[in-house]
Design a protein around this motif. Structure first.
Motif, PDB file in Angstrom:
ATOM      1  N   ALA A  37      20.423 -14.255  36.973  1.00 59.41           N
ATOM      2  CA  ALA A  37      21.159 -13.984  35.732  1.00 59.41           C
ATOM      3  C   ALA A  37      20.867 -15.038  34.679  1.00 59.41           C
ATOM      4  N   LEU A  38      20.799 -16.294  35.092  1.00 60.65           N
ATOM      5  CA  LEU A  38      20.483 -17.369  34.145  1.00 60.65           C
ATOM      6  C   LEU A  38      19.066 -17.228  33.606  1.00 60.65           C
ATOM      7  N   THR A  39      18.136 -16.852  34.473  1.00 60.26           N
ATOM      8  CA  THR A  39      16.763 -16.620  34.035  1.00 60.26           C
ATOM      9  C   THR A  39      16.707 -15.483  33.021  1.00 60.26           C
ATOM     10  N   TRP A  40      17.428 -14.399  33.302  1.00 55.96           N
ATOM     11  CA  TRP A  40      17.451 -13.269  32.378  1.00 55.96           C
ATOM     12  C   TRP A  40      18.087 -13.671  31.054  1.00 55.96           C
ATOM     13  N   LEU A  41      19.151 -14.463  31.112  1.00 58.18           N
ATOM     14  CA  LEU A  41      19.812 -14.939  29.889  1.00 58.18           C
ATOM     15  C   LEU A  41      18.866 -15.774  29.041  1.00 58.18           C
ATOM     16  N   MET A  42      18.131 -16.665  29.661  1.00 56.63           N
ATOM     17  CA  MET A  42      17.178 -17.509  28.921  1.00 56.63           C
ATOM     18  C   MET A  42      16.055 -16.659  28.332  1.00 56.63           C
TER      19      MET A  42
END
Length: 137
Positions: A37-42
């Motif tokens: 999720a953090l990767t997708w957010l970035m």
């Protein structure tokens, strides 16, 4: 007095092993989900249009993982440790007092997850505002 003890044994039942090990599996799954999720957010933020509809869903999924993952992992590993203490108490001369230990991370991380739920709803509101302002231009 001694509050904790570490015992190495192969005499545990499968249920105790599974309960204790599943706590680690749940934490690993939580870490993977939040990392994705953090990767997708970035990635979404770097594309120039960070308030896409999926951003709310991905953030909400990560938030629920942060709320439920550590709680479930703490419960599972705690029950596994208690079961191990019950099973090994006789072999240890009755010195073990089965108990349920809760780490501060098992309580703190779900609070962070609750904050992330608020952030997910802010993303939804920002997406709506972005859509409304695009119609004005």
């Amino acid at each position: 007095g001694v509050e904790t003890t570490a015992i190495t044994t192969d005499a545990l039942s499968a249920g105790a092993r599974i309960a204790y090990a599943s706590g680690g599996v749940v934490l690993a799954a939580t870490a993977v989900l939040v990392g994705l999720a953090l990767t997708w957010l970035m990635w979404a933020a770097s594309t120039g249009r960070p308030f896409r509809p999926a951003l709310h869903r991905v953030t909400l999924a990560a938030a629920f993982a942060l709320v439920l993952g550590p709680l479930l992992a703490t419960a599972s590993s705690g029950f596994g440790a208690m079961q191990a203490a019950f099973e090994l108490n006789a072999a240890m001369g009755g010195i073990l007092v089965p108990g349920f230990g809760v780490s501060s991370w098992g309580v703190t991380i779900p609070i962070v997850g609750l904050g992330l739920i608020v952030l997910a709803h802010l993303f939804r509101r920002m997406q709506r505002l972005q859509r409304e302002t695009e119609l004005l231009v």
